[in-house]
Motif scaffolding. Structure first.
Motif, mmCIF file in Angstrom:
data_model
loop_
_atom_site.group_PDB
_atom_site.id
_atom_site.type_symbol
_atom_site.label_atom_id
_atom_site.label_comp_id
_atom_site.label_asym_id
_atom_site.label_seq_id
_atom_site.Cartn_x
_atom_site.Cartn_y
_atom_site.Cartn_z
ATOM 1 N N GLU A 1 -11.591 -8.498 -9.950
ATOM 2 C CA GLU A 1 -11.111 -8.506 -8.504
ATOM 3 C C GLU A 1 -12.379 -8.901 -7.304
ATOM 4 O O GLU A 1 -13.727 -8.664 -7.598
ATOM 5 C CB GLU A 1 -10.763 -7.033 -8.062
ATOM 6 C CG GLU A 1 -10.395 -7.021 -6.622
ATOM 7 C CD GLU A 1 -9.750 -5.499 -6.359
ATOM 8 O OE1 GLU A 1 -10.229 -4.517 -6.978
ATOM 9 O OE2 GLU A 1 -8.855 -5.490 -5.261
ATOM 10 N N ILE B 1 -14.081 -7.833 -5.004
ATOM 11 C CA ILE B 1 -14.712 -6.738 -4.480
ATOM 12 C C ILE B 1 -16.097 -6.761 -4.732
ATOM 13 O O ILE B 1 -16.621 -7.498 -5.755
ATOM 14 C CB ILE B 1 -14.033 -5.321 -5.300
ATOM 15 C CG1 ILE B 1 -14.672 -3.999 -4.541
ATOM 16 C CG2 ILE B 1 -14.389 -5.234 -6.508
ATOM 17 C CD1 ILE B 1 -13.742 -2.969 -4.947
ATOM 18 N N CYS C 1 -6.534 -3.751 -5.238
ATOM 19 C CA CYS C 1 -5.912 -3.498 -3.907
ATOM 20 C C CYS C 1 -5.903 -4.645 -3.136
ATOM 21 O O CYS C 1 -5.214 -5.168 -2.287
ATOM 22 C CB CYS C 1 -6.724 -2.624 -3.046
ATOM 23 S SG CYS C 1 -7.084 -0.958 -3.724
ATOM 24 N N TRP D 1 -11.712 -5.849 1.227
ATOM 25 C CA TRP D 1 -12.911 -5.194 1.051
ATOM 26 C C TRP D 1 -13.854 -5.378 2.061
ATOM 27 O O TRP D 1 -15.039 -5.152 2.036
ATOM 28 C CB TRP D 1 -13.535 -5.286 -0.420
ATOM 29 C CG TRP D 1 -12.472 -4.866 -1.442
ATOM 30 C CD1 TRP D 1 -11.802 -5.686 -2.303
ATOM 31 C CD2 TRP D 1 -12.257 -3.655 -1.632
ATOM 32 N NE1 TRP D 1 -11.033 -4.925 -2.990
ATOM 33 C CE2 TRP D 1 -11.341 -3.474 -2.890
ATOM 34 C CE3 TRP D 1 -12.745 -2.348 -1.271
ATOM 35 C CZ2 TRP D 1 -10.800 -2.382 -3.344
ATOM 36 C CZ3 TRP D 1 -12.128 -1.257 -1.835
ATOM 37 C CH2 TRP D 1 -11.172 -1.146 -2.991
ATOM 38 N N ASN E 1 0.502 -2.849 -7.958
ATOM 39 C CA ASN E 1 -0.651 -2.416 -8.314
ATOM 40 C C ASN E 1 -0.766 -0.956 -7.935
ATOM 41 O O ASN E 1 -0.633 -0.947 -6.457
ATOM 42 C CB ASN E 1 -1.926 -3.033 -7.900
ATOM 43 C CG ASN E 1 -3.161 -2.606 -8.113
ATOM 44 O OD1 ASN E 1 -3.750 -2.310 -9.220
ATOM 45 N ND2 ASN E 1 -3.686 -1.996 -6.949
ATOM 46 N N GLU E 2 -0.624 -0.066 -8.544
ATOM 47 C CA GLU E 2 -1.115 1.404 -8.199
ATOM 48 C C GLU E 2 -0.171 1.598 -6.924
ATOM 49 O O GLU E 2 -0.798 2.223 -5.865
ATOM 50 C CB GLU E 2 -2.653 1.388 -7.639
ATOM 51 C CG GLU E 2 -3.316 2.214 -8.413
ATOM 52 C CD GLU E 2 -4.796 2.271 -7.986
ATOM 53 O OE1 GLU E 2 -5.089 2.541 -6.973
ATOM 54 O OE2 GLU E 2 -5.666 2.061 -8.907
ATOM 55 N N HIS F 1 -4.561 3.658 -14.218
ATOM 56 C CA HIS F 1 -5.843 3.372 -13.769
ATOM 57 C C HIS F 1 -6.565 4.735 -13.536
ATOM 58 O O HIS F 1 -5.686 5.774 -12.942
ATOM 59 C CB HIS F 1 -5.804 2.897 -12.216
ATOM 60 C CG HIS F 1 -5.313 1.373 -12.244
ATOM 61 N ND1 HIS F 1 -5.263 0.857 -10.997
ATOM 62 C CD2 HIS F 1 -5.265 0.645 -13.135
ATOM 63 C CE1 HIS F 1 -4.854 -0.371 -11.276
ATOM 64 N NE2 HIS F 1 -4.656 -0.596 -12.725
ATOM 65 N N GLU G 1 -7.835 0.124 -15.448
ATOM 66 C CA GLU G 1 -8.960 0.042 -14.591
ATOM 67 C C GLU G 1 -9.523 1.724 -14.860
ATOM 68 O O GLU G 1 -8.503 2.505 -14.693
ATOM 69 C CB GLU G 1 -8.488 0.029 -13.078
ATOM 70 C CG GLU G 1 -8.103 -1.093 -12.601
ATOM 71 C CD GLU G 1 -8.007 -1.248 -11.058
ATOM 72 O OE1 GLU G 1 -8.516 -0.381 -10.404
ATOM 73 O OE2 GLU G 1 -7.318 -1.986 -10.350
ATOM 74 N N ALA H 1 -13.678 -1.159 -14.738
ATOM 75 C CA ALA H 1 -13.506 -1.439 -13.366
ATOM 76 C C ALA H 1 -14.487 -0.653 -12.688
ATOM 77 O O ALA H 1 -14.697 0.408 -12.619
ATOM 78 C CB ALA H 1 -11.950 -1.627 -12.911
ATOM 79 N N PRO H 2 -14.815 -1.664 -11.304
ATOM 80 C CA PRO H 2 -14.759 -3.125 -11.318
ATOM 81 C C PRO H 2 -16.034 -3.685 -12.194
ATOM 82 O O PRO H 2 -16.823 -3.294 -12.562
ATOM 83 C CB PRO H 2 -15.202 -3.163 -9.824
ATOM 84 C CG PRO H 2 -14.969 -1.833 -9.038
ATOM 85 C CD PRO H 2 -15.285 -0.813 -10.040
ATOM 86 N N TRP I 1 -18.068 -0.431 -3.561
ATOM 87 C CA TRP I 1 -17.623 0.217 -4.833
ATOM 88 C C TRP I 1 -18.570 0.475 -5.723
ATOM 89 O O TRP I 1 -18.986 -0.498 -6.378
ATOM 90 C CB TRP I 1 -16.117 -0.166 -5.255
ATOM 91 C CG TRP I 1 -15.538 0.547 -6.151
ATOM 92 C CD1 TRP I 1 -15.995 1.172 -7.427
ATOM 93 C CD2 TRP I 1 -14.375 1.446 -6.142
ATOM 94 N NE1 TRP I 1 -15.088 1.937 -8.123
ATOM 95 C CE2 TRP I 1 -14.208 1.985 -7.277
ATOM 96 C CE3 TRP I 1 -13.397 1.600 -5.144
ATOM 97 C CZ2 TRP I 1 -12.800 2.688 -7.590
ATOM 98 C CZ3 TRP I 1 -12.119 2.036 -5.372
ATOM 99 C CH2 TRP I 1 -11.741 2.770 -6.366
HETATM 100 O O1 AHR Z 1 -11.372 -1.188 -8.759
HETATM 101 C C1 AHR Z 1 -11.381 -0.927 -7.528
HETATM 102 C C2 AHR Z 1 -9.886 -0.509 -6.845
HETATM 103 O O2 AHR Z 1 -9.519 0.484 -7.382
HETATM 104 C C3 AHR Z 1 -8.768 -1.484 -7.214
HETATM 105 O O3 AHR Z 1 -8.740 -2.287 -6.261
HETATM 106 C C4 AHR Z 1 -7.629 -0.708 -7.094
HETATM 107 O O4 AHR Z 1 -6.341 -1.052 -7.964
HETATM 108 C C5 AHR Z 1 -8.267 0.887 -7.559
HETATM 109 O O5 AHR Z 1 -7.879 1.894 -6.608
#
Ligand code: AHR
Length: 625
Positions: free
Chosen positions: A23, A25, A225, A265, A356-357, A415, A444, A478-479, A489
């Motif tokens: 991703e 990020i 996200c 992000w 996603n989530e 996740h 994740e 992740a990430p 993050w």
């Molecule tokens: O990995 C960072 C974020 O964590 C991702 O974008 C999301 O899917 C999760 O909440």
């Protein structure tokens, strides 16, 4: 005692057991894996991307006697690439702009080649001399300049190549014109020649190679996200929402025709690393591509469901078009686009994730089912992956699992980001999962930290995933990537600055498991208690965080005055290299010493290898200023 039942057959471990989740990020793509060295190459940065941005972010004036203005008028390069730079040139001398790259500047290495390109238009009838220079931040040349001539009449692309005569991490790419009149510029670009696998518009080799070393079984992309947040409107003009969800059609075709977008992000997404490049990367890695499309129900704090049947219909059609883009013949509409971009053969898409989530699980499932019905009607062989809703668990999570079971979803993406203690005490999580229900894709996860102990907790947890390989068929940490100069993050698996990249302890665990995945589980049981005379998790005698920008002469000394860690560990790049060479931990002079780096930060931890407390002292000199 470990008893191994060699006669019994445990679950098969899937070839896609360990993969990656990519991703954008922490500048994972723009400024990271995407090898473009010019930041804001098409003057499209906007305060909607980041309150500190302007269309001239990362650009500075060079020379004098002229002026520079970012304009958005009918003379634009194309409808999706609206802004361009108009230079008014002096009659005498040169005037133009220089790009300062990301973070410290454009990084170039002596002897390496770099490919330059620009779209330009001389606004008079005759040609306008265009000079392109690669310099350091003091204006010292880093390569022979390029002399080009922009023609009048219309936009055209001009290219050239540099061979760096010196190395710098503070490079500048300057484009200047001369001879009066006005000159328009757009898509000013510089790529290292040696991208991963040598692809044009390619990927930064050191990062891609570190990822390749993980031997990933799949590539989940492009988020997270990033996928499900923002407006779901398509890009259709200047007034369209800039904060749009990641929509694949924005990201394919010639780079100068791709839209740009706000990144969830907090920065700008050039979409230079788009769907074609992701599919190509997965193919280069020998990994299964797993794209994620928005389901029109947002998460990640936004938590809204879009109630617009036409918009939903359009996104479902876009998803069908995506499958055609990946797998369709070269004479189909979207397969033709793929072929035109250089890949006539299909990419072999087998799995696609919708959503996603999403915490609004009921809303999500209503839409998910519509996507899945449409996909199955046209492409019955594609597995449509669902998800388990909020990562935090709780009622929404349980309801999402109920709905996944009710709707016969084949594979469910879970996740969670938890403490190392959680990972250690939840090793049995999947032992009780329903074998008749959907398979689990742990898309994740991470224990919250990049310390050796975090990596160890994850390794322990992964033994639980493998033991349950009949229900857990895919997993990705992740990430994946983080620029140490702009991190949204932590923890992250692989860290980088403009020239260097380094894997965390967590990376080494992922690599170890992925490179040594078995075919099947051999059932075994352990009994008895290890003979441990002390605490089995160990005691850390000391820990300090040394920012080498702030400290010199870091020394770790034992209670009896013995130097355990000395001068070698102070001072910028030397320090970093030393640590890389030395590995991240060692037993030195009878003490366990662990060092961890993140950019120029070095953490030194020391303890006794016998895991008893150990008295030590750290001294360091604070740098002036
Ligand atoms: O990995 C960072 C974020 O964590 C991702 O974008 C999301 O899917 C999760 O909440």
């Amino acid at each position: 005692t470990i008893d191994v039942d060699t006669a019994a057959t445990g679950p098969q471990i899937s070839d896609t057991m360990y993969g990656i989740f990519m991703e954008d990020i922490n500048h994972a793509a723009d400024g990271g894996l995407y090898a473009e060295l010019v930041q804001n190459r098409s003057f499209e940065y906007n305060t909607a991307d980041n309150e500190n941005y302007t269309p001239m972010t990362s650009w500075e004036e060079v020379g004098g006697g002229g002026s520079a203005e970012v304009v958005d008028d009918d003379g634009r390069l194309n409808e999706r690439n609206r802004n361009y730079l108009r230079l008014t040139l002096p009659g005498d001398g040169e005037y133009g702009v220089a790009n300062t790259g990301y973070s410290t500047g454009i990084a170039v290495e002596e002897g390496k080649e770099y490919d330059f390109s620009v779209w330009a238009r001389a606004d008079g009838d005759g040609g306008t001399p265009l000079t392109v220079r690669l310099t350091d931040d003091r204006g010292e040349p880093l390569a022979e300049p390029l002399g080009l001539e922009a023609e009048g009449g219309g936009w055209a692309e001009y290219t050239g190549a540099f061979t760096a005569s010196a190395s710098s991490t503070a490079g500048r790419l300057a484009v200047t014109g001369s001879g009066g009149g006005s000159l328009s510029l757009d898509m000013v670009s510089l790529f290292p020649r040696d991208t991963f696998k040598g692809h044009e518009n390619g990927l930064r080799a050191d990062l891609a190679e570190k990822i390749a070393d993980l031997d990933p079984g799949f590539v989940r992309f492009p988020g997270g996200c990033l996928v499900n947040t923002g407006s779901h409107e398509a890009y259709e003009g200047p007034d369209w929402p800039r904060e749009r969800s990641f929509q694949w059609k924005d990201t394919v075709g010639p780079v100068e025709e791709r839209a740009v977008n706000h990144n969830f992000w907090g920065y700008n997404q050039s979409y230079g690393l788009g769907y074609y490049e992701y599919f190509q990367f997965a193919e280069d890695l020998g990994a299964m591509p797993l794209p994620v499309v928005p389901a029109l129900v947002t998460g990640c704090g936004e938590n809204e469901a879009t109630d617009d049947p036409e918009l939903l219909e359009r996104h479902i059609q876009d998803t069908l078009d995506l499958i055609e883009f990946a797998n369709g013949p070269a004479d189909s509409e979207w397969g033709g686009l793929r072929a035109g971009m250089g890949h006539p053969e299909p990419f072999g898409l087998t799995h696609l994730q919708v959503g996603n989530e999403e915490p609004l699980v009921e809303d999500f499932f209503e839409r998910f089912v519509e996507f899945r019905d449409a996909i199955e009607a046209e492409y019955p062989d594609i597995t449509v992956v669902g998800n388990s809703g909020p990562s935090s668990g709780g009622a929404g999570f349980d309801r999402a699992w109920e709905l996944n079971r009710e709707h016969g979803v084949e594979l469910v993406d879970e996740h969670y980001y938890n403490s190392p203690e959680w990972f250690l005490s939840n090793n049995e999580r999947y032992d009780s999962y329903d074998r008749e229900g959907p398979d689990v894709f742990l898309g994740e996860y991470a224990s919250q930290g990049n310390r050796f102990s975090n990596a160890l907790a994850e390794a322990a947890y992964m033994t639980g995933l493998e033991r349950n390989a009949d229900v857990v068929t895919m997993a990705s940490y992740a990430p994946l990537l983080a620029a140490e100069w702009d991190t949204q993050w932590t923890p992250d698996m692989i860290w980088f600055d403009n020239t260097r990249s380094w894997g965390s302890a967590n990376y080494e665990v992922q690599r170890l498991f992925a490179q040594n995945t078995g075919d099947a589980v051999v059932p075994s049981t352990a009994s008895g208690t290890p003979d441990a005379s002390g605490p089995i998790t160990g005691a850390v005698g000391l820990s300090t965080w040394n920012t080498s920008a702030e400290f010199d002469d870091v020394k770790v000394t034992s209670a009896d005055g013995e130097e355990l860690l000395g001068d070698d560990f102070s001072g910028g790049a030397d320090q970093w290299e030393h640590i890389t060479d030395a590995g991240s931990w060692a037993v030195e002079d009878g003490a366990y010493v662990q060092t961890e780096t993140a950019g120029e930060n070095t953490m030194v931890m020391a303890g006794d290898p016998e895991w008893t407390d150990y008295d030590m002292e750290v001294t360091a000199t604070k740098r002036e200023g």
